[in-house]
Structures are given as C-alpha cells and as structure tokens.
Design a protein around this motif. Structure first.
Motif, PDB file in Angstrom:
ATOM      1  N   GLY A  53       1.722   0.378   2.648  1.00  0.00           N
ATOM      2  CA  GLY A  53       1.915   0.775   1.255  1.00  0.00           C
ATOM      3  C   GLY A  53       2.864   1.951   1.122  1.00  0.00           C
ATOM      4  O   GLY A  53       3.722   1.983   0.227  1.00  0.00           O
ATOM      5  N   ARG A  87       6.450   0.839   1.817  1.00  0.00           N
ATOM      6  CA  ARG A  87       7.023   0.127   0.670  1.00  0.00           C
ATOM      7  C   ARG A  87       7.369   1.110  -0.450  1.00  0.00           C
ATOM      8  O   ARG A  87       8.337   0.908  -1.190  1.00  0.00           O
ATOM      9  CB  ARG A  87       6.057  -0.953   0.189  1.00  0.00           C
ATOM     10  CG  ARG A  87       5.917  -2.113   1.180  1.00  0.00           C
ATOM     11  CD  ARG A  87       4.836  -3.105   0.767  1.00  0.00           C
ATOM     12  NE  ARG A  87       4.584  -4.086   1.814  1.00  0.00           N
ATOM     13  CZ  ARG A  87       5.195  -5.279   1.894  1.00  0.00           C
ATOM     14  NH1 ARG A  87       6.076  -5.617   0.974  1.00  0.00           N
ATOM     15  NH2 ARG A  87       4.916  -6.108   2.871  1.00  0.00           N
ATOM     16  N   ARG A  88       6.575   2.170  -0.581  1.00  0.00           N
ATOM     17  CA  ARG A  88       6.845   3.180  -1.601  1.00  0.00           C
ATOM     18  C   ARG A  88       8.202   3.850  -1.386  1.00  0.00           C
ATOM     19  O   ARG A  88       8.873   4.253  -2.345  1.00  0.00           O
ATOM     20  CB  ARG A  88       5.736   4.236  -1.588  1.00  0.00           C
ATOM     21  CG  ARG A  88       5.887   5.354  -2.634  1.00  0.00           C
ATOM     22  CD  ARG A  88       5.749   4.777  -4.024  1.00  0.00           C
ATOM     23  NE  ARG A  88       5.735   5.781  -5.073  1.00  0.00           N
ATOM     24  CZ  ARG A  88       6.824   6.285  -5.657  1.00  0.00           C
ATOM     25  NH1 ARG A  88       8.033   5.910  -5.244  1.00  0.00           N
ATOM     26  NH2 ARG A  88       6.703   7.155  -6.647  1.00  0.00           N
ATOM     27  N   ALA A  91      10.988   2.291  -3.432  1.00  0.00           N
ATOM     28  CA  ALA A  91      10.769   2.128  -4.870  1.00  0.00           C
ATOM     29  C   ALA A  91      12.067   2.218  -5.667  1.00  0.00           C
ATOM     30  O   ALA A  91      12.153   1.685  -6.775  1.00  0.00           O
ATOM     31  CB  ALA A  91       9.770   3.165  -5.375  1.00  0.00           C
ATOM     32  N   ARG A  98       6.903  -1.211  -6.430  1.00  0.00           N
ATOM     33  CA  ARG A  98       6.224  -0.760  -5.220  1.00  0.00           C
ATOM     34  C   ARG A  98       5.637   0.649  -5.354  1.00  0.00           C
ATOM     35  O   ARG A  98       4.870   1.079  -4.504  1.00  0.00           O
ATOM     36  CB  ARG A  98       7.186  -0.794  -4.030  1.00  0.00           C
ATOM     37  CG  ARG A  98       7.614  -2.202  -3.648  1.00  0.00           C
ATOM     38  CD  ARG A  98       8.473  -2.210  -2.403  1.00  0.00           C
ATOM     39  NE  ARG A  98       8.805  -3.571  -2.003  1.00  0.00           N
ATOM     40  CZ  ARG A  98       9.481  -3.894  -0.909  1.00  0.00           C
ATOM     41  NH1 ARG A  98       9.905  -2.924  -0.108  1.00  0.00           N
ATOM     42  NH2 ARG A  98       9.734  -5.152  -0.613  1.00  0.00           N
ATOM     43  N   THR A 108      11.024  -4.419   4.066  1.00  0.00           N
ATOM     44  CA  THR A 108      11.162  -2.989   3.808  1.00  0.00           C
ATOM     45  C   THR A 108      12.536  -2.538   4.277  1.00  0.00           C
ATOM     46  O   THR A 108      13.005  -2.958   5.336  1.00  0.00           O
ATOM     47  CB  THR A 108      10.068  -2.178   4.525  1.00  0.00           C
ATOM     48  OG1 THR A 108      10.030  -2.544   5.912  1.00  0.00           O
ATOM     49  CG2 THR A 108       8.704  -2.442   3.903  1.00  0.00           C
TER      50      THR A 108
END
Length: 423
Positions: free
Chosen positions: A183, A186-187, A190, A196, A396
């Motif tokens: 997570g 993926r952030r 953004a 994301r 990613t």
C-alpha cells in the motif's frame, strides 16, 4: 489514534506538485512508467530517452526527469539547492510529521548522526549468520514443493526477519505487513494514479500502530534501543524517532524484498552468472553490487529546486520538481562500461541504487548482506532453483518489484520453465 501521530512517509517517488513548467523538451508521450512494457523491461526506453536528451519535462508527473548518472548524483548530493524538505520552498508541513527522510541538513544532522552511530554498533556478521540459518530453514521446507512463489515464500519472510532483528522489534505478521508495504509503495505513485492515495494512507496508519506497539514494548537489542537510549543526549525529538522508525522499517523491508526478487530473477535468466559464482565465490561481494546495479528496486526519487538552477543546459525554476531516475543512471554508459552487461568484478561500482548524499540508505550494508546470503544459499542448495512459470511485475513505478515469481527446486522441469520465463 490522533492524526498528529501519523507517520511521515514523504512522497519522494514519481510525483510532482509544480504548477507550471518552463521551456524544455516534453517527452511525456514516450514515457509511461506504468506501461506494461516499461514494467517488464524499462532499460531500453531509458537508453532511448537519454539518447534524445539528458533532461526532459514530464507533464503527468509535473516534474523534470534526469537521466544521466552525473546529473542524478549531483542533484542528490546538492542538498543546499535541491530540497527534500518542502518547507524550504514555503509549503506548510507540520513539524510532527518530520523524519530522517523529510529533513535536510543541517536540521537532519543530529538525527542522522544518531542513527549512523547505532547502525555501526550492530554486528553485520551475526545478522548475516542468522539470515543464513533462516534461509537454510526456508529452503529445506520448500525443497520438495512442486513449485512455490519466491516472493511470498522466501523474499518476504527474509526481508521481514532481517529488518525486525536489525531494528530490534517484534516481527509483524508476514501477510499483514506485505499488504502494508504494498500500500505504501503504491502511495508513492499517487501522482500517476491519484486513487492510490487512500490505500496508501490506510497503510500508513497501520504502520503507525505497529510503531506505537514497538515503542511501548520491552526493549530488544537493535537499532531502535540504541537510538532511544541516546536520543535525549543528542537532542533529537521523540517524534523524529517515532516517524523514522516507521520509515526505516518499511524502507528496509521493501528494499530487501524487491531486491531479492529482481536479483534472483536475473540469476535464473542468466545461469552463467551462478555458474561463475560456483567456480569462484570470492566474486560474491562485487557480484551482489553488480546485480543490484543491473536491476535495482528504486527507479527514482525526487527533489525540489530551492532556487533557479541549470541542469545539463535546462533551466529549473524555484519550486519545480526534479525526478532523479536512478535506474537510468545505473545504466549510463558514461559511468559504467558495458552497462547492459553483468560484470561480476566491476570496480568501482558506485551505483545509485541506495541513493547518494545526505539521504542515502543507512542500512545499505545490511541489505547487501541479506542479498549475499540469499545468493550464497542458492549456490549451496542441494538442487538448483529453476523457474516454474512466468513471473509477473507489480504495477508500481517508484519501486520496481516482482509480484509473483514461481520457482522450484525440482529441476526436472527447469528447462521448460526457464524458456517460459524468458518469453
């Protein structure tokens, strides 16, 4: 939990906030970091982009992209003119969010010195020995499986164990932490995929709860205990320690996890490298660095110009973001002879996979040790590891990571699997 306890994990990847751009080459149409072909093999595209220009503007990311080794290295070490701390260009960022990653010198110096002293006190030989034992146990458990996922069954547990022991914290649940790390990765993208952000913020809160538990638990030998003991004397605020604990844990886990996948897939696709290491294990230290240079996990990291700068003839205005494309720099022929070849005794090999300058990775020595033990484990495994299917990449951009890597120690199907993996 109070929002003031939210860990600071800054957006240092493929995202920008500059509201406008100056004149320059715009190659946005050529470079989509999340395109399937780029995820599978970005290096031919990096070479094509570098041949066109050393610096170009990317409208989607709202940033300048740097492609050469010299430019990337120079920006990373020039903290006076290119900032990580966005407060230096007038943005309002709460003090309670600051960490090692977000602070620039001189404000960063007491914290970085404290951490460097703690890392020096750790025993890399002992950490490598424990990693070797863990890898041996995992390999024995997986030896007779028809196939298994290297990422889930080896890379993740090794990354988690090494990181927890180095920092001196309780090892989190593997599946739960894998989700947190994914997570946060993926952030970082953004700026390319705004949706994301929510997933990443939830992952940060979960990591924050883990850090609170670690800080409230009985001390264990490791970096965190040393840092907490010496923080007051070094005049380092408590929230810096809290935030940096989360940053370090996730950075260590994510780097080892991603590197373990990239390196092993490279070895499986280049069996001659493993054969050379079988013949001469003394090559292992330089070979590990070369494997990391060849396909490292960190694709890029960003800085923001504090004043008007000129990079390879391109004017960068104050407040504009520059993305140092580390993976492109690591294949720059002006720095590395035959950059697309694996040169196992390459020296010097000052690649940028662990960064450069005041924000370079403090735990690089231990990350290298973990990867070295994994390669050593493969060299001494009773049977060779082979591909058992087609690997997949995670979508990613900032972190180059394999999602699934089906493999087996049952080598009878190795030739067919290897052919499938090369397609």
């Amino acid at each position: 939990m109070s929002s003031q306890r939210l860990l600071s994990l800054p957006h240092t990847g493929m995202t920008g906030t500059s509201a406008w751009k100056g004149p320059g080459v715009d190659l946005t149409h050529l470079y989509d970091p999340l395109d399937f072909r780029t995820l599978v093999d970005p290096y031919p595209l990096y070479a094509e982009l570098r041949a066109r220009t050393p610096v170009f503007w990317h409208e989607t990311m709202r940033s300048w992209v740097l492609l050469t080794y010299r430019d990337c290295r120079d920006v990373l070490r020039n903290h006076e003119d290119f900032a990580r701390d966005r407060r230096r260009i007038g943005e309002e960022v709460p003090e309670f969010r600051q960490s090692l990653q977000s602070l620039d010198p001189p404000a960063q110096k007491p914290l970085r010195s404290l951490l460097m002293n703690s890392f020096r006190q750790q025993n890399p030989v002992e950490i490598a020995r424990r990693a070797r034992s863990h890898i041996h146990t995992l390999f024995n458990r997986l030896a007779d499986r028809e196939q298994f996922d290297w990422m889930r069954d080896v890379a993740a547990p090794v990354a988690l164990r090494v990181t927890a022991e180095l920092l001196g914290v309780e090892e989190p649940n593997g599946a739960e932490y894998a989700e947190i790390s994914d997570g946060i990765a993926r952030r970082m993208d953004a700026g390319l995929v705004p949706d994301r952000a929510g997933v990443g913020d939830r992952a940060r809160h979960q990591l924050n709860r883990l850090v609170e538990n670690w800080l409230g638990a009985e001390e264990r030998p490791g970096v965190l205990a040393d840092v907490r003991r010496d923080a007051e004397r070094a005049r380092v605020p408590e929230h810096y320690i809290r935030n940096t604990t989360g940053v370090m844990f996730n950075a260590s886990y994510g780097t080892i996890f991603a590197t373990a996948g990239n390196v092993v897939l490279t070895l499986l696709r280049h069996p001659e490298v493993l054969a050379a290491l079988h013949r001469d294990e003394s090559l292992l230290p330089t070979a590990v660095d070369e494997l990391i240079r060849y396909d490292g996990p960190a694709q890029g990291t960003s800085r923001v110009a504090v004043k008007r700068m000129v990079v390879s003839g391109t004017v960068i205005e104050p407040g504009e973001v520059v993305l140092t494309l580390l993976a492109a720099a690591n294949r720059d022929p002006d720095q590395f002879a035959h950059p697309d070849r694996l040169v196992l005794d390459r020296a010097p090999n000052q690649h940028l996979s662990f960064g450069w300058g005041p924000h370079a990775c403090l735990g690089a020595l231990f990350g290298r040790a973990a990867i070295r033990e994994l390669v050593l484990g493969l060299l001494h495994a009773p049977r060779p590891l082979t591909l058992a299917g087609t690997p997949t990449r995670r979508p990613t951009a900032t972190v180059r990571t394999i999602d699934t890597l089906p493999v087996t120690f049952r080598s009878e199907s190795g030739a067919e699997a290897l052919a499938a993996g090369r397609r």
